[in-house]
Motif scaffolding. Sequence first.
Motif, PDB file in Angstrom:
ATOM      1  N   SER A 125       0.838  -1.209   0.000  1.00 21.34           N
ATOM      2  CA  SER A 125       0.000   0.000   0.000  1.00 21.34           C
ATOM      3  C   SER A 125       0.867   1.250   0.000  1.00 21.34           C
ATOM      4  O   SER A 125       0.609   2.210  -0.733  1.00 21.34           O
ATOM      5  CB  SER A 125      -0.905   0.038   1.235  1.00 21.34           C
ATOM      6  N   ALA A 128       2.404   1.874  -3.316  1.00 21.52           N
ATOM      7  CA  ALA A 128       1.422   2.397  -4.267  1.00 21.52           C
ATOM      8  C   ALA A 128       1.155   3.886  -4.015  1.00 21.52           C
ATOM      9  O   ALA A 128       1.026   4.682  -4.947  1.00 21.52           O
ATOM     10  CB  ALA A 128       0.125   1.592  -4.176  1.00 21.52           C
ATOM     11  N   ALA A 131       4.107   5.729  -5.264  1.00 18.72           N
ATOM     12  CA  ALA A 131       4.148   5.738  -6.733  1.00 18.72           C
ATOM     13  C   ALA A 131       3.014   6.580  -7.316  1.00 18.72           C
ATOM     14  O   ALA A 131       2.933   6.753  -8.525  1.00 18.72           O
ATOM     15  CB  ALA A 131       4.060   4.308  -7.258  1.00 18.72           C
ATOM     16  N   GLY A 132       2.127   7.073  -6.442  1.00 17.00           N
ATOM     17  CA  GLY A 132       1.035   7.925  -6.907  1.00 17.00           C
ATOM     18  C   GLY A 132      -0.048   7.159  -7.641  1.00 17.00           C
ATOM     19  O   GLY A 132      -0.752   7.723  -8.480  1.00 17.00           O
ATOM     20  N   GLU A 133      -0.178   5.861  -7.345  1.00 13.80           N
ATOM     21  CA  GLU A 133      -1.199   5.052  -8.024  1.00 13.80           C
ATOM     22  C   GLU A 133      -2.597   5.426  -7.535  1.00 13.80           C
ATOM     23  O   GLU A 133      -2.822   5.499  -6.318  1.00 13.80           O
ATOM     24  CB  GLU A 133      -0.965   3.561  -7.754  1.00 13.80           C
ATOM     25  N   ALA A 134      -3.508   5.645  -8.467  1.00  9.28           N
ATOM     26  CA  ALA A 134      -4.882   5.957  -8.088  1.00  9.28           C
ATOM     27  C   ALA A 134      -5.468   4.732  -7.382  1.00  9.28           C
ATOM     28  O   ALA A 134      -5.201   3.600  -7.771  1.00  9.28           O
ATOM     29  CB  ALA A 134      -5.690   6.284  -9.331  1.00  9.28           C
ATOM     30  N   ALA A 136      -4.815   3.644  -4.382  1.00 12.13           N
ATOM     31  CA  ALA A 136      -3.992   3.058  -3.320  1.00 12.13           C
ATOM     32  C   ALA A 136      -4.599   3.415  -1.969  1.00 12.13           C
ATOM     33  O   ALA A 136      -5.101   4.527  -1.783  1.00 12.13           O
ATOM     34  CB  ALA A 136      -2.573   3.610  -3.403  1.00 12.13           C
TER      35      ALA A 136
END
Length: 283
Positions: A125, A128, A131-134, A136
């Motif tokens: 988590s 994520a 990494a700026g993942e939408a 997360a």
Amino acid sequence: MALVLNGAPAAEALTAGLAPRVRALRERGVTPTLVILRVGAQEESRAYERAAKRACTAAGVESFTVELPESAQMDAVLHAVRSINAEPGVHGALLLRPMPFARTERAACRVLAPEKDVDGVTPASLAAVFAGEAGAFAPCTARAVLELMDYYGIDPAGKRVAVVGRSLVVGRPLAMLLTARDATVTLCHSRTRDLPGVCRGADIVVAAAGHAGLLGADCFAPGQTVIDVGTNATPEGLRGDVDFAAAQGVAAAVSPVPGGVGRVTNAVLALHTIEAAERLSKN
Ligand code: NAP
């Protein structure tokens, strides 16, 4: 006098917005469910647990506690986490921290299934979020700071933000979330030189250091937003990291403790559990 950024209306608005999503889940036979894993019976953990359950009830999320004794060894704690991972009726898990043994706590955070990690404690988590993942799951408190700002129309884009505290629970993930929202973030810690000067130069100050009244009048400037994440038990009761009266006299907006970010944190926990239930029930 600064605007007081009360958490209650922000939490209520967030919770009200969840109702159609909970209805849609229940129509499909899915009851969004959170399990709280508590090792020991520390009063601070129990108070947090009660508040989390109240927020879940308000949002239509079921919640229950798995309680282990203070003396529970790593094997027992990891067995409980693996059972949570395997239980299809559970969509989210909150591991109450600190656990009595830090090594056990770290292991539990590694073993929890990321898809049920509604408080953003697993390495997956956090990676994520970084990494700026939408989508997360960020730690609830970090996301709550943004929800509180959004509710009051405070946009971090292009702003200088001083975040005081670099823990993995609050400061660091919050710095990443703010960066993803186009803020220019200075992440401060106990070795930061001239902390008051850094804070004064910011448009938004977020205090998450865990020291009652750490930020005083010399840390604030006119027009600023000051968000206080600190929750410190003192003989006078719960206090934040910000000298509230000092901030109120200088800044444009300030969040109180209690009654600020904490209220929103619990609503975010319910939100994340609903998100987890939506994703898990699609598979
Ligand atoms: P933590 O793990 O102890 O981290 C504290 C951070 O603050 C560290 O990065 C530390 O710097 C920094 N710090 C400490 N003293 C400082 C000083 N004098 N000047 C500048 N930086 C300083 O604490 P945490 O878990 O992040 O929690 C922080 C606060 O937020 C606590 O009061 C906690 O109760 C509260 N909290 C509230 C919520 C909520 O929902 N409202 C949720 C979680 C936590 P170093 O890294 O250099 O040591």
